[in-house]
Design a protein around this motif. Structure first.
Motif, PDB file in Angstrom:
ATOM      1  N   VAL A   1       0.846  -1.189   0.000  1.00 64.19           N
ATOM      2  CA  VAL A   1       0.000   0.000   0.000  1.00 64.19           C
ATOM      3  C   VAL A   1       0.882   1.239   0.000  1.00 64.19           C
ATOM      4  O   VAL A   1       2.052   1.167   0.371  1.00 64.19           O
ATOM      5  N   PRO A   2       0.348   2.370  -0.419  1.00 64.66           N
ATOM      6  CA  PRO A   2      -1.029   2.628  -0.833  1.00 64.66           C
ATOM      7  C   PRO A   2      -1.276   2.204  -2.279  1.00 64.66           C
ATOM      8  O   PRO A   2      -0.355   2.114  -3.086  1.00 64.66           O
ATOM      9  N   VAL A   3      -2.551   1.968  -2.568  1.00 62.56           N
ATOM     10  CA  VAL A   3      -2.994   1.672  -3.924  1.00 62.56           C
ATOM     11  C   VAL A   3      -4.266   2.479  -4.158  1.00 62.56           C
ATOM     12  O   VAL A   3      -5.173   2.474  -3.328  1.00 62.56           O
TER      13      VAL A   3
ATOM     14  N   SER B   1       3.160   6.125  -4.022  1.00 64.48           N
ATOM     15  CA  SER B   1       2.580   7.337  -3.443  1.00 64.48           C
ATOM     16  C   SER B   1       2.934   8.585  -4.244  1.00 64.48           C
ATOM     17  O   SER B   1       2.080   9.460  -4.447  1.00 64.48           O
ATOM     18  N   GLY B   2       4.152   8.680  -4.745  1.00 61.38           N
ATOM     19  CA  GLY B   2       4.539   9.834  -5.559  1.00 61.38           C
ATOM     20  C   GLY B   2       3.742   9.911  -6.846  1.00 61.38           C
ATOM     21  O   GLY B   2       3.278  10.987  -7.232  1.00 61.38           O
ATOM     22  N   GLU B   3       3.576   8.773  -7.512  1.00 56.96           N
ATOM     23  CA  GLU B   3       2.785   8.743  -8.744  1.00 56.96           C
ATOM     24  C   GLU B   3       1.321   9.064  -8.462  1.00 56.96           C
ATOM     25  O   GLU B   3       0.668   9.749  -9.242  1.00 56.96           O
ATOM     26  N   ILE B   4       0.808   8.561  -7.340  1.00 61.84           N
ATOM     27  CA  ILE B   4      -0.585   8.827  -6.983  1.00 61.84           C
ATOM     28  C   ILE B   4      -0.797  10.318  -6.763  1.00 61.84           C
ATOM     29  O   ILE B   4      -1.730  10.913  -7.312  1.00 61.84           O
ATOM     30  N   VAL B   5       0.072  10.942  -5.977  1.00 60.64           N
ATOM     31  CA  VAL B   5      -0.076  12.372  -5.686  1.00 60.64           C
ATOM     32  C   VAL B   5       0.049  13.191  -6.970  1.00 60.64           C
ATOM     33  O   VAL B   5      -0.747  14.110  -7.215  1.00 60.64           O
TER      34      VAL B   5
END
Length: 81
Positions: A53-55, A69-73
């Motif tokens: 996680v996170p996903v 997390s960096g790509e998600i943000v």
């Protein structure tokens, strides 16, 4: 119900980073807190093919999951910001 789905852990700093970004952007999301042990994360694995996680699932990216997390943000800021 929100279209954004987040699998995370409350004690994970990477998950917190994503939750903070979602909150800062005022986005609603459905949160699923996963088990402590990776071996107990069968639902997550069945849906995403991984246990970390996170996903985040966002229908804006055609049914794919984001898992860093960096790509998600970055995605959230670019698409929803």
């Amino acid at each position: 119900m929100s279209d954004l789905e987040l699998y995370d852990r409350r004690d994970c700093p990477y998950s917190k980073r994503v939750r903070d970004a979602l909150d800062e952007l005022g986005l609603d999301y459905e949160e699923t807190v996963v088990a402590d042990k990776h071996t107990d994360r069968d639902e997550l694995y069945e849906r995403t093919g991984q246990r970390g996680v996170p996903v985040l699932f966002d229908p804006a990216i055609d049914g794919e999951w984001l898992a860093d997390s960096g790509e998600i943000v970055t995605h959230l800021e670019r698409v929803h910001g």
